[in-house]
Enzyme design. Sequence first.
Site, mmCIF file in Angstrom:
data_model
loop_
_atom_site.group_PDB
_atom_site.id
_atom_site.type_symbol
_atom_site.label_atom_id
_atom_site.label_comp_id
_atom_site.label_asym_id
_atom_site.label_seq_id
_atom_site.Cartn_x
_atom_site.Cartn_y
_atom_site.Cartn_z
ATOM 1 N N LYS A 52 17.864 21.744 13.151
ATOM 2 C CA LYS A 52 17.309 21.074 12.370
ATOM 3 C C LYS A 52 18.228 19.687 11.472
ATOM 4 C CE LYS A 52 13.842 24.736 11.659
ATOM 5 N NZ LYS A 52 12.673 25.538 10.765
ATOM 6 N N ASP A 75 24.183 28.576 4.590
ATOM 7 C CA ASP A 75 23.208 29.717 4.500
ATOM 8 C C ASP A 75 23.214 30.067 3.075
ATOM 9 O OD1 ASP A 75 20.985 32.183 4.664
ATOM 10 O OD2 ASP A 75 21.717 33.060 6.049
ATOM 11 N N ASN A 102 20.481 20.545 -4.128
ATOM 12 C CA ASN A 102 19.131 20.898 -4.073
ATOM 13 C C ASN A 102 17.958 22.225 -3.182
ATOM 14 O OD1 ASN A 102 16.806 18.699 -3.766
ATOM 15 N ND2 ASN A 102 17.811 19.527 -1.088
ATOM 16 N N TYR A 186 10.254 32.707 -9.530
ATOM 17 C CA TYR A 186 10.680 31.134 -8.914
ATOM 18 C C TYR A 186 11.257 30.907 -10.666
ATOM 19 C CZ TYR A 186 10.112 26.419 -8.658
ATOM 20 O OH TYR A 186 10.223 24.932 -7.755
ATOM 21 N N LYS A 190 14.461 28.558 -11.877
ATOM 22 C CA LYS A 190 14.889 28.178 -11.830
ATOM 23 C C LYS A 190 15.411 27.523 -13.328
ATOM 24 C CE LYS A 190 14.589 26.609 -9.114
ATOM 25 N NZ LYS A 190 15.679 25.426 -7.696
#
Length: 323
Positions: A52, A75, A102, A186, A190
């Site tokens: 990819k 990974d 990112n 999540y 963050k």
Amino acid sequence: MPSSKFSHKSIPDLTGRVYIVTGGNAGIGKETVIGLAARGAKVYMGARSKDKATAAIREIQEQLPSANIHFLDLDLSNFQSVIAAAKKIRDEETALHGLINNAGIMGVPYSLTVDGYEAQFQTNYLSHWLLTHHLLPLLQSTAQSNPEGVVRLANLTSDGHAMFTPSGGIRFEDTGLEKEASMMRYGQSKLANILHTVQLNNRCGPASGDSRNAAIWFAAVHPGHIDTDLNKQATGTAPSVVLRTATPIMRCLGILDKQEKGAWSSLFAIASNDFKKSDSGAYVVPYAKIGTPSEYARDPSLAEKLWQWTESELRGKGLLEEL
């Protein structure tokens, strides 16, 4: 979204500089790679899939033949892969001018990595902390031989850090949050990204008060609500059929913005002349503006506690030794 005066013209010529963008083969990461490469930088595209990444690099170079982009096998769900990636960079490069942490996952069903941590907490936070740890000496040595502000680090976060965190911000006794909603897991990850940025700035940036450290600038970047594959991943929040239906509607309503805009704040923080020393450690919001994060994100004792907890966890597994 708030308006912005951000312009690519505020990004200087980056020829001779080296950057890493994790998750650089798609979405915001890919647009960030393009933005840096277009200004002459050498960019390492961190990704799990070589196929990819290679396809993404080929696509970029078809439009930008001069783009100097290299695949970095990374990974984030595997600590050994993170350490190997950092070692490769330190073995092959004598300088590193910027690290953009990112990559991330959002709203996925509960699962554990091979290292035994909840997938979002490790992918979004722990592995980026580990990668930063092993690349920090190279960033620091690069900073010592460059003008202040050339070397920078950006951690991508989200406004989800303010909406979905558990009581207390970080649940140290249960970071996996198995019994909680996927978006709470999540949000916690963050929030951790912002607290990590605060501590880096306090320890290695202008806020340290140590002139030897003041050459590296840091930022926590909320890129905006962008139309990326993260929305397809969030099957722990809603069934995939619901997400497939809702995403086009959100596009039409302007709730989701174009991917290239998602890179604006990252490029602003990592390379723009408009990002100043006084902005180091700041929370950057859409697009290319300094914002104010949540109360938990502004808690210095929580930031210090998370740093100590993380360092203890990773050192206990023998992951912090010199490469």
